[in-house]
Design a protein around this motif. Sequence first.
Motif, PDB file in Angstrom:
ATOM      1  N   SER A 241       0.947  -1.479  -0.126  1.00 26.04           N
ATOM      2  CA  SER A 241      -0.142   0.400   0.301  1.00 26.04           C
ATOM      3  C   SER A 241       1.314   1.328  -0.480  1.00 26.04           C
ATOM      4  N   GLY A 242       2.237   0.809   0.032  1.00 25.78           N
ATOM      5  CA  GLY A 242       3.076   1.970  -0.234  1.00 25.78           C
ATOM      6  C   GLY A 242       2.738   2.722  -1.394  1.00 25.78           C
ATOM      7  N   GLY A 243       3.147   2.086  -2.295  1.00 25.15           N
ATOM      8  CA  GLY A 243       3.363   2.586  -3.702  1.00 25.15           C
ATOM      9  C   GLY A 243       4.805   1.869  -4.397  1.00 25.15           C
ATOM     10  N   LEU A 244       4.750   2.392  -5.255  1.00 23.99           N
ATOM     11  CA  LEU A 244       6.199   2.389  -5.575  1.00 23.99           C
ATOM     12  C   LEU A 244       7.585   2.925  -5.570  1.00 23.99           C
ATOM     13  N   PHE A 245       8.622   2.381  -5.131  1.00 27.74           N
ATOM     14  CA  PHE A 245      10.131   3.004  -4.607  1.00 27.74           C
ATOM     15  C   PHE A 245      11.059   2.719  -5.262  1.00 27.74           C
ATOM     16  N   LYS A 246      11.879   3.788  -5.542  1.00 28.66           N
ATOM     17  CA  LYS A 246      13.187   3.280  -6.199  1.00 28.66           C
ATOM     18  C   LYS A 246      14.100   3.642  -5.474  1.00 28.66           C
ATOM     19  N   LEU A 247      15.406   2.702  -4.810  1.00 28.40           N
ATOM     20  CA  LEU A 247      15.675   2.728  -4.156  1.00 28.40           C
ATOM     21  C   LEU A 247      17.860   3.373  -4.925  1.00 28.40           C
ATOM     22  N   ASP A 248      17.825   4.914  -4.444  1.00 26.76           N
ATOM     23  CA  ASP A 248      19.117   4.648  -4.337  1.00 26.76           C
ATOM     24  C   ASP A 248      20.228   4.449  -4.270  1.00 26.76           C
ATOM     25  N   PHE A 254      15.370   6.558  -0.659  1.00 26.10           N
ATOM     26  CA  PHE A 254      13.903   5.999  -1.520  1.00 26.10           C
ATOM     27  C   PHE A 254      13.365   7.016  -2.219  1.00 26.10           C
ATOM     28  N   ILE A 255      12.998   6.510  -3.486  1.00 24.27           N
ATOM     29  CA  ILE A 255      12.138   7.688  -4.382  1.00 24.27           C
ATOM     30  C   ILE A 255      10.717   7.090  -4.507  1.00 24.27           C
ATOM     31  N   ASN A 256       9.720   8.003  -4.169  1.00 25.19           N
ATOM     32  CA  ASN A 256       7.994   6.892  -3.925  1.00 25.19           C
ATOM     33  C   ASN A 256       7.847   7.962  -5.359  1.00 25.19           C
ATOM     34  N   TYR A 257       6.898   7.054  -5.657  1.00 28.21           N
ATOM     35  CA  TYR A 257       6.203   7.318  -6.946  1.00 28.21           C
ATOM     36  C   TYR A 257       4.409   6.271  -6.563  1.00 28.21           C
ATOM     37  N   PHE A 258       3.676   6.610  -7.236  1.00 28.45           N
ATOM     38  CA  PHE A 258       2.130   6.526  -6.914  1.00 28.45           C
ATOM     39  C   PHE A 258       1.825   6.120  -5.688  1.00 28.45           C
ATOM     40  N   ASP A 259       1.898   7.104  -4.117  1.00 35.93           N
ATOM     41  CA  ASP A 259       1.394   6.718  -3.183  1.00 35.93           C
ATOM     42  C   ASP A 259       0.298   6.505  -2.986  1.00 35.93           C
ATOM     43  N   ALA A 260      -0.223   7.246  -1.696  1.00 37.64           N
ATOM     44  CA  ALA A 260      -1.423   7.218  -1.386  1.00 37.64           C
ATOM     45  C   ALA A 260      -2.032   8.961  -1.708  1.00 37.64           C
ATOM     46  N   GLU A 261      -0.587   9.951  -1.882  1.00 41.99           N
ATOM     47  CA  GLU A 261      -0.676  11.261  -1.311  1.00 41.99           C
ATOM     48  C   GLU A 261      -0.284  11.592  -3.503  1.00 41.99           C
ATOM     49  N   TYR A 265      -2.571   6.601  -6.839  1.00 42.29           N
ATOM     50  CA  TYR A 265      -2.844   5.782  -6.003  1.00 42.29           C
ATOM     51  C   TYR A 265      -2.609   3.856  -6.692  1.00 42.29           C
ATOM     52  N   ILE A 266      -1.821   3.370  -6.727  1.00 46.14           N
ATOM     53  CA  ILE A 266      -1.370   2.065  -7.524  1.00 46.14           C
ATOM     54  C   ILE A 266      -0.944   1.314  -5.740  1.00 46.14           C
ATOM     55  N   THR A 267      -2.679   0.291  -5.991  1.00 45.97           N
ATOM     56  CA  THR A 267      -1.838  -0.728  -4.784  1.00 45.97           C
ATOM     57  C   THR A 267      -1.112  -2.104  -5.101  1.00 45.97           C
ATOM     58  N   LYS A 268      -0.569  -2.870  -4.153  1.00 51.86           N
ATOM     59  CA  LYS A 268      -0.567  -4.337  -4.505  1.00 51.86           C
ATOM     60  C   LYS A 268       0.470  -4.384  -5.281  1.00 51.86           C
ATOM     61  N   ILE A 269       1.470  -3.517  -5.560  1.00 49.82           N
ATOM     62  CA  ILE A 269       2.779  -3.627  -6.853  1.00 49.82           C
ATOM     63  C   ILE A 269       3.024  -5.137  -6.989  1.00 49.82           C
ATOM     64  N   ARG A 270       3.029  -6.366  -7.366  1.00 49.65           N
ATOM     65  CA  ARG A 270       3.301  -7.636  -7.271  1.00 49.65           C
ATOM     66  C   ARG A 270       4.540  -7.616  -8.588  1.00 49.65           C
ATOM     67  N   ALA A 271       4.376  -6.804  -9.412  1.00 51.05           N
ATOM     68  CA  ALA A 271       5.381  -6.988 -10.194  1.00 51.05           C
ATOM     69  C   ALA A 271       5.412  -6.153 -11.160  1.00 51.05           C
ATOM     70  N   GLY A 287      -4.857  -2.532 -11.854  1.00 49.09           N
ATOM     71  CA  GLY A 287      -4.052  -2.441 -13.764  1.00 49.09           C
ATOM     72  C   GLY A 287      -2.663  -2.811 -13.740  1.00 49.09           C
ATOM     73  N   LEU A 288      -2.803  -2.482 -15.209  1.00 47.85           N
ATOM     74  CA  LEU A 288      -0.683  -1.865 -15.572  1.00 47.85           C
ATOM     75  C   LEU A 288      -0.705  -1.241 -16.264  1.00 47.85           C
ATOM     76  N   TYR A 289       0.709  -0.692 -15.937  1.00 52.05           N
ATOM     77  CA  TYR A 289       0.645   0.522 -15.926  1.00 52.05           C
ATOM     78  C   TYR A 289       1.794   0.380 -16.988  1.00 52.05           C
ATOM     79  N   LEU A 290       2.167   1.510 -17.393  1.00 49.36           N
ATOM     80  CA  LEU A 290       3.674   1.537 -18.198  1.00 49.36           C
ATOM     81  C   LEU A 290       4.435   3.275 -17.687  1.00 49.36           C
ATOM     82  N   PHE A 291       5.087   3.061 -17.093  1.00 52.89           N
ATOM     83  CA  PHE A 291       5.653   4.168 -16.829  1.00 52.89           C
ATOM     84  C   PHE A 291       7.083   4.935 -17.081  1.00 52.89           C
ATOM     85  N   ASN A 292       7.672   5.927 -17.146  1.00 51.57           N
ATOM     86  CA  ASN A 292       8.508   6.281 -17.536  1.00 51.57           C
ATOM     87  C   ASN A 292       9.016   7.080 -16.968  1.00 51.57           C
TER      88      ASN A 292
END
Length: 321
Positions: A241-248, A254-261, A265-271, A287-292
């Motif tokens: 439920s925290g969205g997508l993160f990129k680890l530097d 961590f840089i956060n994307y798609f969180d509740a704010e 907002y994208i939940t349960k990112i399994r793949a 759903g399925l998203y394409l992210f740049n």
Amino acid sequence: MKNLSAGILFFSLLFAAMAAWGGNFIFRKYQVNDGLSENTVQAIIQDKKGFIWLGTKDGLNRFDGNEFRIFRNDPTDLGSIGNSFIRSIFEDADGKLWIGTDHQLYIYDPAFESFALFNEKTSEGVSVRSAVHSISAENDQIIWIGTGTQGLFCYYKDRDSLVQISSRQKENPLPSDLVWRTYRDYSGSMWFGTRNGLVRYIRETNNFQTFQPQADSTPGNNEVLSIFEDSEGDLWIGTWSGGLFKLDRKSQLFINYFDAESERYITKIRAIYENEKNSLLIGSDDGLYLFNKNSGEYRRIDEPGNPYSLGDQNVYAIYRD
């Protein structure tokens, strides 16, 4: 064996043509009516012979590009798999398949087309007896097993030794005994996604380092469901439920994307999968998203209600053969 159709396999088993950022994805769905044992595909791999293996809630499927062969539990056959709910699949260096089920772990020997229970025990007499969510190799001789209630197991093939790592041990414990994901990065380091954070194993010191992607301790925000390293060496983390993160890697921030704010907002990112150098495919319960990765732009690829889109918006696995 001939090459299978090129493309990416998604939940419900479908093929999608690779597309540019502004292009369209074309889907071909394979479901029960096409020979698949069940429509919820939890795991996908391609073995060394070219077969695609798919784990569902009701059977293990082998796809040769034309037909499915289904493996289920058969009480009258001692060589059948002991559980038909398949959660994870892994092929070892010897070409054997390790099949994680909803209860216990089995090994498939393609030479005899039979399954055997993985019944190794630790020095304390503990064996794998819970759901097996993920299996990965650190190298040809070391295999990591992530479970639903028993933490991690590390199996050393060369000395036939099994070690358990859990939250209950006094020294160097895991943050949680629920391990969703095991992952080896390009450098050979092992990473684990748990209910309470991201964990890195440091073999040189035999220590486990825990990261909390989000400072917020709200349940689910640091529950790591997926881990993926892209071609530039960035580590991407999908959460409950925290969205997508990129680890530097340098700053370990961590840089956060798609969180509740966020706007989306994208939940349960399994793949997570790298579609092109600058874009990721994000599979989730939304759903399925394409992210740049460079611009932060995104678009949803699936279209709920469209019979030519995904059969369901829940995406559990993405794989390119």
